[in-house]
Design a protein around this motif. Structure first.
Motif, PDB file in Angstrom:
ATOM      1  N   ALA A  21       0.839  -1.190   0.000  1.00  0.00           N
ATOM      2  CA  ALA A  21       0.000   0.000   0.000  1.00  0.00           C
ATOM      3  C   ALA A  21       0.877   1.243   0.000  1.00  0.00           C
ATOM      4  O   ALA A  21       1.827   1.346   0.782  1.00  0.00           O
ATOM      5  CB  ALA A  21      -0.915   0.003   1.221  1.00  0.00           C
ATOM      6  N   HIS A  22       0.557   2.165  -0.908  1.00  0.00           N
ATOM      7  CA  HIS A  22       1.178   3.492  -0.918  1.00  0.00           C
ATOM      8  C   HIS A  22       0.156   4.431  -0.289  1.00  0.00           C
ATOM      9  O   HIS A  22      -0.911   4.684  -0.868  1.00  0.00           O
ATOM     10  CB  HIS A  22       1.501   3.913  -2.349  1.00  0.00           C
ATOM     11  N   ILE A  23       0.478   4.935   0.903  1.00  0.00           N
ATOM     12  CA  ILE A  23      -0.495   5.649   1.719  1.00  0.00           C
ATOM     13  C   ILE A  23      -0.145   7.129   1.781  1.00  0.00           C
ATOM     14  O   ILE A  23       1.017   7.500   1.937  1.00  0.00           O
ATOM     15  CB  ILE A  23      -0.543   5.052   3.145  1.00  0.00           C
ATOM     16  N   ALA A  24      -1.171   7.961   1.648  1.00  0.00           N
ATOM     17  CA  ALA A  24      -0.970   9.408   1.676  1.00  0.00           C
ATOM     18  C   ALA A  24      -0.269   9.832   2.969  1.00  0.00           C
ATOM     19  O   ALA A  24      -0.593   9.336   4.063  1.00  0.00           O
ATOM     20  CB  ALA A  24      -2.313  10.126   1.549  1.00  0.00           C
ATOM     21  N   CYS A  25       0.718  10.682   2.827  1.00  0.00           N
ATOM     22  CA  CYS A  25       1.466  11.249   3.958  1.00  0.00           C
ATOM     23  C   CYS A  25       2.318  10.224   4.688  1.00  0.00           C
ATOM     24  O   CYS A  25       2.756  10.468   5.824  1.00  0.00           O
ATOM     25  CB  CYS A  25       0.526  11.941   4.969  1.00  0.00           C
ATOM     26  N   HIS A  26       2.555   9.075   4.057  1.00  0.00           N
ATOM     27  CA  HIS A  26       3.415   8.058   4.668  1.00  0.00           C
ATOM     28  C   HIS A  26       4.524   7.699   3.689  1.00  0.00           C
ATOM     29  O   HIS A  26       4.231   7.361   2.528  1.00  0.00           O
ATOM     30  CB  HIS A  26       2.622   6.808   5.030  1.00  0.00           C
ATOM     31  N   PRO A  27       5.784   7.745   4.109  1.00  0.00           N
ATOM     32  CA  PRO A  27       6.881   7.463   3.180  1.00  0.00           C
ATOM     33  C   PRO A  27       7.012   5.979   2.867  1.00  0.00           C
ATOM     34  O   PRO A  27       6.971   5.137   3.762  1.00  0.00           O
ATOM     35  CB  PRO A  27       8.118   7.963   3.942  1.00  0.00           C
ATOM     36  N   GLY A  28       7.152   5.676   1.587  1.00  0.00           N
ATOM     37  CA  GLY A  28       7.426   4.302   1.169  1.00  0.00           C
ATOM     38  C   GLY A  28       6.221   3.386   1.204  1.00  0.00           C
ATOM     39  O   GLY A  28       5.240   3.650   1.911  1.00  0.00           O
ATOM     40  N   PRO A  29       6.279   2.289   0.433  1.00  0.00           N
ATOM     41  CA  PRO A  29       5.183   1.311   0.432  1.00  0.00           C
ATOM     42  C   PRO A  29       5.200   0.433   1.683  1.00  0.00           C
ATOM     43  O   PRO A  29       6.252   0.207   2.286  1.00  0.00           O
ATOM     44  CB  PRO A  29       5.469   0.477  -0.827  1.00  0.00           C
ATOM     45  N   VAL A  30       4.018  -0.062   2.053  1.00  0.00           N
ATOM     46  CA  VAL A  30       3.863  -0.911   3.239  1.00  0.00           C
ATOM     47  C   VAL A  30       3.177  -2.209   2.819  1.00  0.00           C
ATOM     48  O   VAL A  30       2.108  -2.159   2.196  1.00  0.00           O
ATOM     49  CB  VAL A  30       3.024  -0.204   4.327  1.00  0.00           C
ATOM     50  N   PRO A  31       3.746  -3.387   3.142  1.00  0.00           N
ATOM     51  CA  PRO A  31       3.051  -4.643   2.834  1.00  0.00           C
ATOM     52  C   PRO A  31       1.703  -4.706   3.554  1.00  0.00           C
ATOM     53  O   PRO A  31       1.566  -4.248   4.693  1.00  0.00           O
ATOM     54  CB  PRO A  31       4.011  -5.721   3.365  1.00  0.00           C
TER      55      PRO A  31
END
Length: 242
Positions: A21-31
Motif C-alpha cells: 500500500a502506498h499511503i498518503a502522507c506516509h513514506p514508502g510502500p507498506v506490505p
C-alpha cells in the motif's frame, strides 16, 4: 475468448497475491494483507499495533485515508508469463461493529485465516472505496472504469492454477500434446512439445519450442469441477479414442 482487462484486474486484486500500500502522507510502500469483496472493494486486515495501522489513521477532520494498493501477478510456474500489475486507488476507512463482522465473513470467503477471530481486538479491518483502477502489462497501461471493474468477477481457477497445471504436466502430457496438435492442425510442427503454462476460465496458454498458442474452451468454466468435466473427454484416452 480471453479475459477482459477488468476481469484480469479483479483476478489479480482478489487476494491470492501479495500487495503493498502506498499511503498518503506516509513514506514508502507498506506490505498489506487483503482480499476483495463481491464488488471488488479491497478489505485490508491490519494489526492494530503496527506501522500500517498508524499510516492508515485519518488526518484530523477526515474519516478515511487515501491510498493506492499495488499488486503484481506471480506466475504459477517459472515458464509461465505474468498477467501484469494492478493499482487500485481510493480511500480506506476502519470498520467497526456489525460492519466489521460482516466484512470478516467476506474476507473469510477468500482467506479464512485465524486472525479474523481477533478483529475488534488485535486486528482491524479496513474497506477501500475504489476511485481508480489501472492495469499494466508489457509496459502497456490501461485505465479501467471503476464500474466495469466492480461488475467483473475474478477468475475461479486462479487459486488452483498451479495445481491444475502441475497435474497436467505430471499425468496428462501425452493427452494434452495430442489435443493441442489436433487443435492447431497444419500450424503444429513435428518437433513441438506443447506445455500448458497458464489456465483461466476461458482456456489455456501453451508453449511450444519458443512459440505460444492460446486455446479456448467451448464455454467459460465456473470452477475446478466444471473444468474437470470439460476436460474429461480430452484426458481420458478411451474417450479420446472413441
Amino acid at each position: 475468448m480471453q479475459p477482459s482487462p477488468a476481469e484480469i484486474a479483479r483476478t489479480i486484486a482478489a487476494g491470492h497475491l501479495p500487495a503493498v500500500a502506498h499511503i498518503a502522507c506516509h513514506p514508502g510502500p507498506v506490505p498489506v494483507r487483503h482480499v476483495t469483496d463481491v464488488q471488488g472493494r479491497p478489505l485490508l486486515l491490519v494489526p492494530t499495533e503496527s506501522t500500517l495501522s498508524t499510516a492508515l489513521r485519518p488526518q484530523p477532520g477526515n474519516d478515511d485515508t487515501a491510498l493506492v494498493l499495488d499488486i503484481r501477478d506471480v506466475p504459477p510456474m517459472s515458464s509461465s508469463p505474468a498477467l501484469g500489475r494492478v493499482w487500485v486507488s481510493g480511500w480506506a476507512a476502519r470498520l467497526h461493529g456489525d460492519e466489521a463482522r460482516s466484512a470478516a465473513l467476506d474476507y473469510a470467503d477468500t482467506d479464512a485465516c485465524g486472525d479474523l477471530l481477533d478483529v475488534g481486538g488485535s486486528q482491524a479491518l479496513y474497506r477501500m472505496d475504489v476511485a481508480e483502477v489501472r492495469y499494466e502489462r508489457d509496459e502497456h497501461l490501461i485505465e479501467i472504469d471503476p464500474d466495469d471493474y466492480a461488475e467483473a468477477s475474478p477468475d475461479p481457477l486462479r487459486a488452483v492454477e498451479f495445481d491444475l497445471i502441475a497435474d497436467l504436466a505430471d499425468h496428462h502430457v501425452t493427452e494434452m500434446s495430442d489435443y493441442v496438435r489436433r487443435q492447431l492442425g497444419p500450424a503444429a510442427r513435428p518437433d513441438d512439445e506443447p506445455r500448458v503454462v497458464r489456465l483461466d476460465r476461458y482456456g489455456f496458454l501453451v508453449r511450444m519450442n519458443g512459440r505460444s498458442a492460446r486455446l479456448a474452451f467451448p464455454r467459460p468454466v465456473t470452477d475446478r469441477h466444471d473444468l474437470a468435466h470439460l476436460l474429461h473427454p480430452i484426458l481420458c484416452r478411451r474417450c479420446a479414442a472413441a
